[in-house]
Each structure stands twice: as C-alpha cells, then as structure tokens.
Design a protein around this motif. Structure first.
Motif, PDB file in Angstrom:
ATOM      1  N   GLN A  86       0.757  -1.158   0.022  1.00  0.00           N
ATOM      2  CA  GLN A  86       0.120   0.097   0.044  1.00  0.00           C
ATOM      3  C   GLN A  86       0.678   1.343  -0.146  1.00  0.00           C
ATOM      4  O   GLN A  86       1.104   1.894   0.984  1.00  0.00           O
ATOM      5  CB  GLN A  86      -0.820  -0.173   1.216  1.00  0.00           C
ATOM      6  CG  GLN A  86      -1.835  -1.267   1.134  1.00  0.00           C
ATOM      7  CD  GLN A  86      -2.788  -1.388   2.337  1.00  0.00           C
ATOM      8  OE1 GLN A  86      -3.078  -0.326   2.911  1.00  0.00           O
ATOM      9  NE2 GLN A  86      -3.373  -2.466   2.581  1.00  0.00           N
ATOM     10  N   ILE A  87       1.343   1.532  -1.127  1.00  0.00           N
ATOM     11  CA  ILE A  87       2.524   2.523  -1.287  1.00  0.00           C
ATOM     12  C   ILE A  87       2.084   4.018  -1.039  1.00  0.00           C
ATOM     13  O   ILE A  87       3.068   5.050  -0.986  1.00  0.00           O
ATOM     14  CB  ILE A  87       2.998   2.281  -2.536  1.00  0.00           C
ATOM     15  CG1 ILE A  87       2.041   2.694  -3.969  1.00  0.00           C
ATOM     16  CG2 ILE A  87       3.777   1.103  -2.820  1.00  0.00           C
ATOM     17  CD1 ILE A  87       2.642   2.676  -5.165  1.00  0.00           C
ATOM     18  N   ILE A  88       0.994   4.262  -0.676  1.00  0.00           N
ATOM     19  CA  ILE A  88       0.436   5.679  -0.578  1.00  0.00           C
ATOM     20  C   ILE A  88       0.866   6.088   0.906  1.00  0.00           C
ATOM     21  O   ILE A  88       0.711   7.247   1.276  1.00  0.00           O
ATOM     22  CB  ILE A  88      -0.990   5.549  -1.039  1.00  0.00           C
ATOM     23  CG1 ILE A  88      -1.209   7.422  -1.159  1.00  0.00           C
ATOM     24  CG2 ILE A  88      -1.857   5.161   0.251  1.00  0.00           C
ATOM     25  CD1 ILE A  88      -2.576   7.622  -1.862  1.00  0.00           C
ATOM     26  N   HIS A  89       0.994   4.954   1.693  1.00  0.00           N
ATOM     27  CA  HIS A  89       1.144   5.206   2.938  1.00  0.00           C
ATOM     28  C   HIS A  89       2.637   4.796   3.456  1.00  0.00           C
ATOM     29  O   HIS A  89       3.322   4.007   2.723  1.00  0.00           O
ATOM     30  CB  HIS A  89       0.252   4.203   3.947  1.00  0.00           C
ATOM     31  CG  HIS A  89      -1.209   4.246   3.510  1.00  0.00           C
ATOM     32  ND1 HIS A  89      -1.879   5.184   3.679  1.00  0.00           N
ATOM     33  CD2 HIS A  89      -1.893   3.083   3.054  1.00  0.00           C
ATOM     34  CE1 HIS A  89      -3.149   4.925   3.320  1.00  0.00           C
ATOM     35  NE2 HIS A  89      -3.101   3.599   2.732  1.00  0.00           N
ATOM     36  N   THR A  90       3.214   5.524   4.336  1.00  0.00           N
ATOM     37  CA  THR A  90       4.734   5.271   4.887  1.00  0.00           C
ATOM     38  C   THR A  90       4.878   4.741   6.345  1.00  0.00           C
ATOM     39  O   THR A  90       3.849   5.076   7.087  1.00  0.00           O
ATOM     40  CB  THR A  90       5.460   6.541   4.827  1.00  0.00           C
ATOM     41  OG1 THR A  90       4.878   7.281   5.638  1.00  0.00           O
ATOM     42  CG2 THR A  90       5.373   7.112   3.307  1.00  0.00           C
ATOM     43  N   THR A  91       5.778   4.320   6.730  1.00  0.00           N
ATOM     44  CA  THR A  91       6.242   3.869   8.133  1.00  0.00           C
ATOM     45  C   THR A  91       5.641   4.759   9.245  1.00  0.00           C
ATOM     46  O   THR A  91       5.051   4.490  10.258  1.00  0.00           O
ATOM     47  CB  THR A  91       7.575   3.576   8.285  1.00  0.00           C
ATOM     48  OG1 THR A  91       8.073   2.620   7.402  1.00  0.00           O
ATOM     49  CG2 THR A  91       7.862   2.914   9.682  1.00  0.00           C
TER      50      THR A  91
END
Length: 266
Positions: free
Chosen positions: A72-77
């Motif tokens: 889910q590449i729209i979110h980050t760590t």
C-alpha cells in the motif's frame, strides 16, 4: 481552463493525440471515487492524481498497519496508526495540489453507498471482500455510475469495467458484475489476504491498470473492458482476456425480477 502550471505538468499527456487538451480538460472536470485505500486503491489514487483527475474521493475506515506497507505505497512507516484517508490526502496533495480530495472515513454500507457513489462520475472498487464488491456493483447500477472493479489473488488478478445501466449498440443492456459472478463463493472457500498472502508488486500493477482504465473511460480513447475480464497470472507473466455477456437471469438488469434498492445488503 488549464493553467500554465497545469499545461506544463500534463505536457506528456497533452502531446498524445488520443488525449490532447480536450482530454486533459475532461480529466480535470471528472470526479472519481475509490473504494479502499489499500493495495489496489493506493497506486490507483496516485496515478489518478498524477493524471490530473479534478476530484478524487476515497472510502476507507481503516488505519495504517505495518503489514500494509508491503503493497500500500500511498502510506509510509511514520503513518502507522493513522487513518488511511488522512495519509492518502497528504500524499495526493504533495503530488498534485490541483486535485481536490474528499476523505470518507467510513465503512461503505447499504445506508450510505448510494449517496456516496451518486456524488461521483466514476467508481473504482479496490475492496478485498465479496460483500463489498456486490454492494458497490449494485449501488453503481442503481445510481447509474460506471464501475471499474478489480480483485487480487496470491499471484493472480482480474479487472473489468461494468456499465450495466447502459445499453450497447444492439440496444441490449451491458453485462453486470452479477452476470460474471452470479453468487459469492461460500464463506471460507477463498482465503483472506492475511492468511493466503499477496505479491505486493502485483497490487501495484493491477492498481495502475485500474487507473489507466479510468483515464481511458474519462478521455474516451481505445477499447475498454466492458464485457471483458482481464486476467493476469504473475507466475507466468501471462495476460488473457475473457469475454462475457449479459445473463438474462441476473437480478440487476435481467428479464425477470430485478434489484430496486440495497435492502438485501443490510
């Protein structure tokens, strides 16, 4: 009209004969609702924003977890624990401030589906369960909205476009989601992503294809996936397309009793 900044931003679209200025203007005037900011919705949202779709909405009541980040590449760590609609809004604004974004931090259900879907020109369903897929399909038919729906397996994926509320050149209704899948499989027969797993990059490929199909629907070039099911096998890198037709027995636009509301989803 497109501003000078937009003309430069979308220059590689505008020089395409199939898009041009009118096509880019159509994208700016369009509104698209994405169901789910997950594996499919994340790349779809990013590419739709980059393409200049004027209004993007997303329906998702979930928060970001560590296991989401594999696909889910729209979110980050740093987003872990935050609402997905909020982190999606930040990424989209950072990518393209010309896009209006509407965050619907709610669970899509029979009570709100028609109102949400009816507020947009086009719907992309990236949900991960059959109950939501049938709800979205039925609501799009009742609201007379086109639907692009996709599904992921472990190493396989499918994609199609539904315009069951419209008729084809022969004057017959187009097929619906229920023509393709009359009934959901029995509970427990299709393992969930958490149990079966999913290839993260495959979600990126299919989500991007959803965005491409949405752009094609808005601009109007080429041949879409109405009545065609695209099937992707990531193990063999094989793509096939299956044609399907309207089933006269389907309960949306069939010849007999049809669905007239969403009460069956309550």
């Amino acid at each position: 009209m497109l501003s000078a900044d937009e003309l430069e931003r979308y220059a590689r679209h505008i020089v395409l004969r199939e898009v041009g200025g009118p096509g880019q203007q159509a994208l700016k005037e369009a509104s698209v609702l994405v169901v789910g900011a997950g594996g499919l919705g994340a790349p779809a949202l990013m590419y739709l924003a980059a393409a200049g779709v004027g209004t993007l909405g997303v329906v998702d009541d979930d928060v970001v977890s560590l296991s989401n980040l594999q696909r889910q590449i729209i979110h980050t760590t740093p987003d872990i624990g935050r609402r997905k609609v909020d982190t999606a809004a930040e990424r989209i604004f950072a990518l393209n401030p010309h896009v209006d974004f509407a965050a619907h931090a709610t669970y899509l259900n029979a009570d709100n589906a028609l109102a949400l879907i009816g507020g947009y020109d086009l719907v992309l369903d990236g949900s991960d369960n059959f109950a939501t897929r049938y709800l979205v399909s039925d609501a799009c038919f009742l609201a007379a909205r086109p639907l692009i729906t996709a599904a992921l397996g472990t190493f396989d994926a499918t994609l199609t476009t539904i315009r069951g509320h419209e008729r084809n050149e022969q004057g017959e209704f187009n097929p619906t989601y229920r023509c393709l899948f009359p009934e959901a499989p029995p509970p427990g027969t299709v393992p969930a992503c958490a149990a079966a797993g999913v290839m993260g990059a495959l979600a990126g490929v299919l989500g991007s294809m959803m965005a491409l199909e949405a752009i094609r629907e808005i601009v109007g070039f080429g041949e879409g996936l109405i009545g065609r099911l695209l099937m992707l096998d990531a193990r063999t890198m094989r793509v096939e397309t299956l044609r399907y037709q309207r089933d006269p027995q389907n309960i949306l636009n069939g010849d007999g009793l049809t669905i007239t509301d969403l009460s069956g989803h309550r």
